[in-house]
Scaffold this motif. Sequence first.
Motif, mmCIF file in Angstrom:
data_model
loop_
_atom_site.group_PDB
_atom_site.id
_atom_site.type_symbol
_atom_site.label_atom_id
_atom_site.label_comp_id
_atom_site.label_asym_id
_atom_site.label_seq_id
_atom_site.Cartn_x
_atom_site.Cartn_y
_atom_site.Cartn_z
ATOM 1 N N TRP A 245 0.808 -1.204 0.000
ATOM 2 C CA TRP A 245 0.000 0.000 0.000
ATOM 3 C C TRP A 245 0.853 1.272 0.000
ATOM 4 O O TRP A 245 0.611 2.170 -0.807
ATOM 5 C CB TRP A 245 -0.977 -0.018 1.174
ATOM 6 C CG TRP A 245 -1.907 1.149 1.164
ATOM 7 C CD1 TRP A 245 -2.722 1.543 0.142
ATOM 8 C CD2 TRP A 245 -2.098 2.083 2.203
ATOM 9 N NE1 TRP A 245 -3.422 2.665 0.495
ATOM 10 C CE2 TRP A 245 -3.054 3.016 1.762
ATOM 11 C CE3 TRP A 245 -1.571 2.231 3.473
ATOM 12 C CZ2 TRP A 245 -3.487 4.078 2.544
ATOM 13 C CZ3 TRP A 245 -2.013 3.276 4.253
ATOM 14 C CH2 TRP A 245 -2.960 4.183 3.787
ATOM 15 N N SER B 116 2.289 2.097 -3.435
ATOM 16 C CA SER B 116 1.319 2.489 -4.455
ATOM 17 C C SER B 116 0.689 3.850 -4.152
ATOM 18 O O SER B 116 0.003 4.414 -4.999
ATOM 19 C CB SER B 116 0.229 1.424 -4.576
ATOM 20 O OG SER B 116 -0.496 1.325 -3.367
ATOM 21 N N ALA B 117 0.931 4.395 -2.962
ATOM 22 C CA ALA B 117 0.379 5.692 -2.574
ATOM 23 C C ALA B 117 1.253 6.820 -3.122
ATOM 24 O O ALA B 117 2.404 6.614 -3.507
ATOM 25 C CB ALA B 117 0.290 5.788 -1.057
ATOM 26 N N THR C 107 0.957 10.967 0.835
ATOM 27 C CA THR C 107 0.453 9.888 1.679
ATOM 28 C C THR C 107 1.601 9.122 2.320
ATOM 29 O O THR C 107 1.534 8.764 3.495
ATOM 30 C CB THR C 107 -0.429 8.922 0.849
ATOM 31 O OG1 THR C 107 -1.466 9.672 0.237
ATOM 32 C CG2 THR C 107 -1.024 7.832 1.716
ATOM 33 N N ARG C 108 2.661 8.914 1.557
ATOM 34 C CA ARG C 108 3.834 8.217 2.119
ATOM 35 C C ARG C 108 4.453 9.017 3.258
ATOM 36 O O ARG C 108 4.881 8.452 4.253
ATOM 37 C CB ARG C 108 4.870 7.938 1.035
ATOM 38 C CG ARG C 108 4.555 6.678 0.268
ATOM 39 C CD ARG C 108 5.624 6.410 -0.709
ATOM 40 N NE ARG C 108 5.308 7.274 -1.845
ATOM 41 C CZ ARG C 108 5.832 7.193 -3.034
ATOM 42 N NH1 ARG C 108 6.764 6.323 -3.274
ATOM 43 N NH2 ARG C 108 5.460 7.989 -3.996
#
Length: 171
Positions: free
Chosen positions: A79, A82-83, A87-88
């Motif tokens: 996840w 792919s963010a 977001t990371r």
Amino acid sequence: MLALPVKIVEGVGWVLQAIGLFAVGFMALTICYDAMMRYLFAAPTSWSLEVNSYLVVYLAVMTAADVHRRGEHIAITLWPESAGPATRRVLRVITAVVGIILCSILAWRGYLMSHDAFRYGERVSSAFGTPTWIPYAMLPIGFTTLALQFLINAFRDPKPAQDDGVPSAVL
């Protein structure tokens, strides 16, 4: 201004990791020695199991900060990878906060355990008779270093992963 404390924390982590490398070598030698004494001469050592048990704890706790600094710990990355970058960053800060809280609790409890063991003169009931404050002291040292490394990594951009075709679990 913060570069010096960061270098100190990472230097301490590196030194603890280097000591861990020597610990692995020492463990290999003492385990082989104990096995040889046990099976060839029927005279096992009385200290090898105890010493190597403490060294396993050392390897697990004291080297964790350097492993975290290098990003070589076990992680679920599907996840986060792919963010998007924002977001990371948020996930990195949340992970750091949770890690710091957990490490702070473990460091505090480890300090209390080692302090009490030192104050009461507790020893392991074995032939070696190790003072228990020595292995207990690994907890506050290791978890404090790890908490500080969580703090540093929260504000550091991670290095991009290198795709060399080899799964990271194999490295």
